[in-house]
Design an enzyme around this catalytic site. Structure first.
Site, PDB file in Angstrom:
ATOM      1  N   LYS A  97      -3.904 107.933 -14.855  1.00 45.95           N
ATOM      2  CA  LYS A  97      -4.781 108.973 -15.407  1.00 45.95           C
ATOM      3  C   LYS A  97      -5.966 108.372 -16.155  1.00 45.95           C
ATOM      4  O   LYS A  97      -6.764 109.098 -16.738  1.00 45.95           O
ATOM      5  CB  LYS A  97      -3.982 109.866 -16.367  1.00 45.95           C
ATOM      6  CG  LYS A  97      -2.784 110.537 -15.738  1.00 45.95           C
ATOM      7  CD  LYS A  97      -2.080 111.407 -16.784  1.00 45.95           C
ATOM      8  CE  LYS A  97      -0.737 111.887 -16.289  1.00 45.95           C
ATOM      9  NZ  LYS A  97       0.084 112.412 -17.389  1.00 45.95           N
ATOM     10  N   ARG A 118       3.664  92.527 -16.737  1.00 49.08           N
ATOM     11  CA  ARG A 118       2.996  91.860 -15.607  1.00 49.08           C
ATOM     12  C   ARG A 118       1.849  92.753 -15.179  1.00 49.08           C
ATOM     13  O   ARG A 118       1.996  93.977 -15.075  1.00 49.08           O
ATOM     14  CB  ARG A 118       3.966  91.654 -14.447  1.00 49.08           C
ATOM     15  CG  ARG A 118       3.251  91.216 -13.181  1.00 49.08           C
ATOM     16  CD  ARG A 118       4.184  90.818 -12.078  1.00 49.08           C
ATOM     17  NE  ARG A 118       4.792  89.521 -12.350  1.00 49.08           N
ATOM     18  CZ  ARG A 118       5.445  88.804 -11.440  1.00 49.08           C
ATOM     19  NH1 ARG A 118       5.580  89.254 -10.204  1.00 49.08           N
ATOM     20  NH2 ARG A 118       5.966  87.636 -11.753  1.00 49.08           N
TER      21      ARG A 118
HETATM   22  C1  NCD Z   1       5.429  83.820  -8.726  1.00 48.19           C
HETATM   23  C2  NCD Z   1       4.427  84.756  -9.384  1.00 48.19           C
HETATM   24  O1  NCD Z   1       4.649  85.967  -9.447  1.00 48.19           O
HETATM   25  O2  NCD Z   1       3.436  84.217  -9.842  1.00 48.19           O
HETATM   26  N1  NCD Z   1       6.630  84.449  -8.430  1.00 48.19           N
HETATM   27  C3  NCD Z   1       7.550  84.599  -9.405  1.00 48.19           C
HETATM   28  O3  NCD Z   1       7.302  85.077 -10.485  1.00 48.19           O
HETATM   29  N2  NCD Z   1       8.759  84.111  -9.142  1.00 48.19           N
HETATM   30  C4  NCD Z   1       4.873  83.097  -7.581  1.00 48.19           C
HETATM   31  C5  NCD Z   1       4.323  83.883  -6.444  1.00 48.19           C
HETATM   32  O4  NCD Z   1       4.304  85.103  -6.449  1.00 48.19           O
HETATM   33  O5  NCD Z   1       3.890  83.216  -5.500  1.00 48.19           O
END
Ligand code: NCD
Length: 322
Positions: A97, A118
Site C-alpha cells: 500500500k 531480508r
Molecule cells: C544466499 C543469499 O540469499 O544471499 N543464500 C542463502 O542465504 N543461503 C546465496 C544465494 O542466494 O545465492
C-alpha cells in the site's frame, strides 16, 4: 532502553543491531563462534536450552528465502521463543500500500523483541534498523551483506582447521552481487595472514573499491582468471551462484551463468585432500551433483547445519540470554 543504531558490537551484543559484519571486531566474532559451538554441542546431546523463552522474534522477508527463513524460525522455536512470520512481505505487507520501511519498522517494534529482515535493496535493512527501537538483524539486503551467513560459514572453516589465521581460500562465481561473499571478506579482515583467490567472470568481479578497501585492511586478495590458477593448498573453496535476480537482461544472465562449474574432475585435479567445498545455496548448476558424494563437499551437511546454531547463538546474545 534507547538503542544506538548500528553500534559496533565490541563484544557486548545486548540490544544491538547486526546489519553489517563490519560491526564485529575479532573478539566479537570469537564470542559468537564460541556460542555457536556451544549450541552445536547442546543440540548434539538433544538438550535444548530454553534461552529464548518469553522472547518474540519477527521475521520479515521481502525477498524469497527458504533456508535462511526456516533456519531463523527453527533457531528461535527450538530455544523456546516465539516467531511472527511474514515470508512474502513484498506482496502481503503494507509495503504494497506504499508504507515506508521506517513506518513498518516502528510498528513492528511494538510487536516483537527483535526483528530479522531480508530485503532486495542495499541499505534497506540499515534504514529499518535506524527507525526501529528494537534490535534488527540483516538476513540479506540485496547485493549488500548477509552477516549471519558469514558467521555460519566462517564458524565452519574455523572448526575444521582450528583457526582463521593463516587460512587460504578460493571464492568463485558472482563476487559482484554475492552478499555472502562480501560479508565473509569483511569479516576475514579481522584475522592475520589470510589469502583469498578470487575467480569470477570479468563482469562479476568484486567491485574495485571493495578490493582496495579490503586490501588496506590487511586481506591478501589475488584475482585469478581460470580454474587452472587455483592453488593446490587452498583450505576452502567457496562457490556461489550467479545472482539472477540482480540482472535486468536475462540474456546477460544466461551468458554468465555457470561459467565456473565444479565437477568430480576439477575436484580430483585441483582440490587438496583436506580442502572443503562450500556453497551458501541454492546451487543452480555450478556444482555438479556427482560431487555431492565427495567427503570434501560439505554444503549439504556441516555447513547447512551450522546455520541454525549460528542464528541461535547470535539471537541469544542480542537478547541478553547468553
Ligand atoms: C544466499 C543469499 O540469499 O544471499 N543464500 C542463502 O542465504 N543461503 C546465496 C544465494 O542466494 O545465492
Amino acid at each position: 532502553m534507547t538503542k544506538r543504531p548500528l553500534a559496533a558490537i565490541e563484544n557486548d551484543f545486548k540490544g544491538k543491531d547486526v546489519v553489517s559484519i563490519s560491526q564485529f571486531d575479532r573478539a566479537s566474532l570469537e564470542t559468537v563462534f564460541a556460542a555457536t559451538g556451544r549450541m552445536k554441542a547442546e543440540l548434539a546431546g538433544k538438550r535444548f536450552g530454553a534461552y529464548l523463552r518469553e522472547t518474540t522474534t519477527a521475521l520479515m522477508f521481502f525477498e524469497p528465502s527458504s533456508r535462511t527463513f526456516m533456519s531463523f524460525s527453527s533457531a528461535v522455536k527450538r530455544l523456546g521463543g516465539v516467531t511472527l512470520e511474514n515470508q512474502n512481505a513484498g506482496t502481503t505487507s503494507s509495503a504494497v500500500k506504499g508504507e515506508t520501511l521506517e513506518d513498518t519498522a516502528k510498528v513492528f517494534s511494538n510487536y516483537a523483541d527483535l526483528l530479522v529482515v531480508r530485503h532486495p535493496e542495499v541499505g534497506s535493512v540499515e534504514r529499518i534498523a535506524r527507525a526501529a527501537s528494537i534490535p534488527v538483524v540483516n538476513a540479506g539486503d540485496g547485493a549488500g551483506e548477509h552477516p549471519t551467513q558469514a558467521i555460519m560459514d566462517l564458524f565452519t572453516i574455523r572448526e575444521r582447521f582450528g583457526s582463521l589465521d593463516g587460512i587460504k581460500g578460493v571464492m568463485t562465481g558472482d563476487l559482484l552481487y554475492g552478499r555472502t561473499v562480501h560479508s565473509i571478506l569483511h569479516a576475514l579482515c579481522n584475522f592475520n595472514d589470510v589469502t583469498i583467490y578470487l575467480l569470477a567472470p570479468e563482469r562479476l568481479k568484486l567491485p574495485s573499491e571493495m578490493v582496495r578497501s579490503l586490501q588496506s585492511r590487511n586481506l591478501r586478495l589475488i584475482e585469478i582468471a581460470s580454474e587452472k590458477d587455483i592453488p593446490a593448498d587452498a583450505k576452502f573453496w567457496y562457490w556461489t551462484r550467479v545472482q539472477k535476480e540482480r540482472f535486468d537482461d536475462p540474456e546477460e544472465y544466461n551468458a554468465l551463468r555457470n561459467r565456473f562449474i565444479v565437477t568430480p574432475q576439477l575436484m580430483n585435479e585441483k582440490a587438496g585432500h583436506d580442502t572443503i567445498l562450500m556453497h551458501p545455496l541454492p546451487r543452480v548448476g555450478e556444482i555438479d551433483e556427482r560431487v555431492d558424494v565427495d567427503t570434501r563437499a560439505i554444503y549439504l551437511t556441516d555447513q547447512i547445519a551450522h546455520g541454525v546454531y549460528a542464528r541461535m547463538a547470535l539471537l541469544s546474545l542480542i537478547l541478553g540470554k547468553l
